[in-house]
Design a protein around this motif. Structure first.
Motif, PDB file in Angstrom:
ATOM      1  N   MET A   1      26.909 -15.093 -15.513  1.00 56.40           N
ATOM      2  CA  MET A   1      27.111 -13.650 -15.465  1.00 56.40           C
ATOM      3  C   MET A   1      27.510 -13.109 -16.828  1.00 56.40           C
ATOM      4  SD  MET A   1      30.796 -13.472 -13.480  1.00 56.40           S
ATOM      5  CE  MET A   1      30.120 -14.410 -12.107  1.00 56.40           C
TER       6      MET A   1
ATOM      7  N   TRP B   1      28.417  -8.594 -13.798  1.00 56.03           N
ATOM      8  CA  TRP B   1      27.199  -8.606 -13.007  1.00 56.03           C
ATOM      9  C   TRP B   1      26.472  -9.917 -13.271  1.00 56.03           C
ATOM     10  CZ3 TRP B   1      28.341  -5.461 -17.059  1.00 56.03           C
ATOM     11  CH2 TRP B   1      27.588  -5.638 -18.230  1.00 56.03           C
ATOM     12  N   ASN B   2      25.937 -10.483 -12.203  1.00 56.37           N
ATOM     13  CA  ASN B   2      25.209 -11.740 -12.302  1.00 56.37           C
ATOM     14  C   ASN B   2      23.857 -11.519 -12.967  1.00 56.37           C
ATOM     15  OD1 ASN B   2      27.227 -13.217 -10.932  1.00 56.37           O
ATOM     16  ND2 ASN B   2      26.417 -12.559  -8.955  1.00 56.37           N
ATOM     17  N   PHE B   3      23.374 -12.550 -13.599  1.00 64.47           N
ATOM     18  CA  PHE B   3      22.046 -12.472 -14.187  1.00 64.47           C
ATOM     19  C   PHE B   3      21.014 -12.303 -13.069  1.00 64.47           C
ATOM     20  CE2 PHE B   3      24.021 -15.249 -17.632  1.00 64.47           C
ATOM     21  CZ  PHE B   3      24.263 -14.154 -18.452  1.00 64.47           C
ATOM     22  N   PRO B   4      20.092 -11.362 -13.218  1.00 64.58           N
ATOM     23  CA  PRO B   4      19.223 -11.035 -12.086  1.00 64.58           C
ATOM     24  C   PRO B   4      18.247 -12.138 -11.701  1.00 64.58           C
ATOM     25  CG  PRO B   4      18.539  -9.852 -14.070  1.00 64.58           C
ATOM     26  CD  PRO B   4      19.828 -10.511 -14.391  1.00 64.58           C
ATOM     27  N   SER B   5      17.704 -12.850 -12.654  1.00 61.88           N
ATOM     28  CA  SER B   5      16.683 -13.853 -12.345  1.00 61.88           C
ATOM     29  C   SER B   5      16.894 -15.073 -13.221  1.00 61.88           C
ATOM     30  CB  SER B   5      15.274 -13.280 -12.584  1.00 61.88           C
ATOM     31  OG  SER B   5      14.289 -14.274 -12.403  1.00 61.88           O
TER      32      SER B   5
END
Length: 231
Positions: free
Chosen positions: A50, A63-67
């Motif tokens: 994140m 926020w977490n990495f999206p992909s």
């Protein structure tokens, strides 16, 4: 001495596994630098999972990495290496508990227990290597971007998560080395059993051969010898 080395290796293994987990969950693998910044309103810090931003009032959002597939290749590799490191450390702890001479787990076959303890030492060394490669690779990319004059993005510095990872790798390597060194030492019980086997092997064949020779010669009647035997 052998028991002491194995206990030390077990404690170091616990510390290495715990610090590897702590390093993996730490948010600050890299922190945005304050270099060449006159007014600083926010600071950004990231790890393998994140990205977070904190303002001057110490409020931060993450926020977490999206992909995963959209991430750089070295981050994906560092994730795999850190997870593999924790799994190897767990195997090393189990093997050490079973292979310790002072442990009753796994019976009292000390030869087999030495081999299991040696396997635990190999697991610890592999854990340390995986952790060392992961954190060093991540730190190399940070320093490469920091000293690149053509890099126009946000520049980062090394965070505390990497220092925890380096400490974990060093502890794991020390624990594995202690465990492998202990496998080369003989306990007093092993020495006594080795001496008993050696003594029984050395004297038993000689006594049986002597008895067989005496019994064979005693069964020969005196009439079978000629007169020339007494000259």
């Amino acid at each position: 001495m052998k028991d002491i080395l194995q206990i030390i290796a077990l404690l170091l293994g616990f510390l290495a596994c715990g610090s590897a987990v702590l390093s993996l969950h730490n948010h600050s693998w890299k922190v945005s630098t304050d270099d060449d910044s006159v007014i600083i309103t926010t600071s950004i810090f990231e790890n393998l999972w994140m990205s977070c931003a904190a303002d001057s009032t110490s409020n931060f959002n993450c926020w977490n990495f999206p992909s995963m597939l959209a991430l750089p290749g070295y981050i994906q590799a560092c994730r795999g290496l850190m997870i593999t490191s924790i799994v190897l450390g767990t195997f090393g702890l189990v093997a050490t508990l079973v292979g310790m001479q002072c442990s009753k787990i796994g019976g009292e076959n000390y030869v087999t227990k030495d081999r299991i303890a040696g396997a635990g030492g190999v697991f610890f060394i592999l854990q340390g290597l995986c952790t060392m490669i992961a954190v060093s690779w991540y730190a190399f990319n940070i320093t490469q971007e920091f000293f690149d004059p053509l890099f126009l993005g946000i520049k980062y510095e090394i965070g505390e998560g990497l220092y925890i990872g380096w400490s974990s790798a060093t502890i794991a390597l020390c624990g594995g080395s202690c465990l492998l060194c202990s496998c080369g030492l003989r306990s007093p019980e092993d020495k006594k059993s080795h001496l008993k086997k050696f003594s029984s092997y050395s004297y038993q064949p000689q006594s049986s051969h002597t008895v067989q020779t005496v019994s064979a010669t005693s069964n020969i009647p005196s009439s079978q010898y000629g007169l020339n035997a007494y000259v």
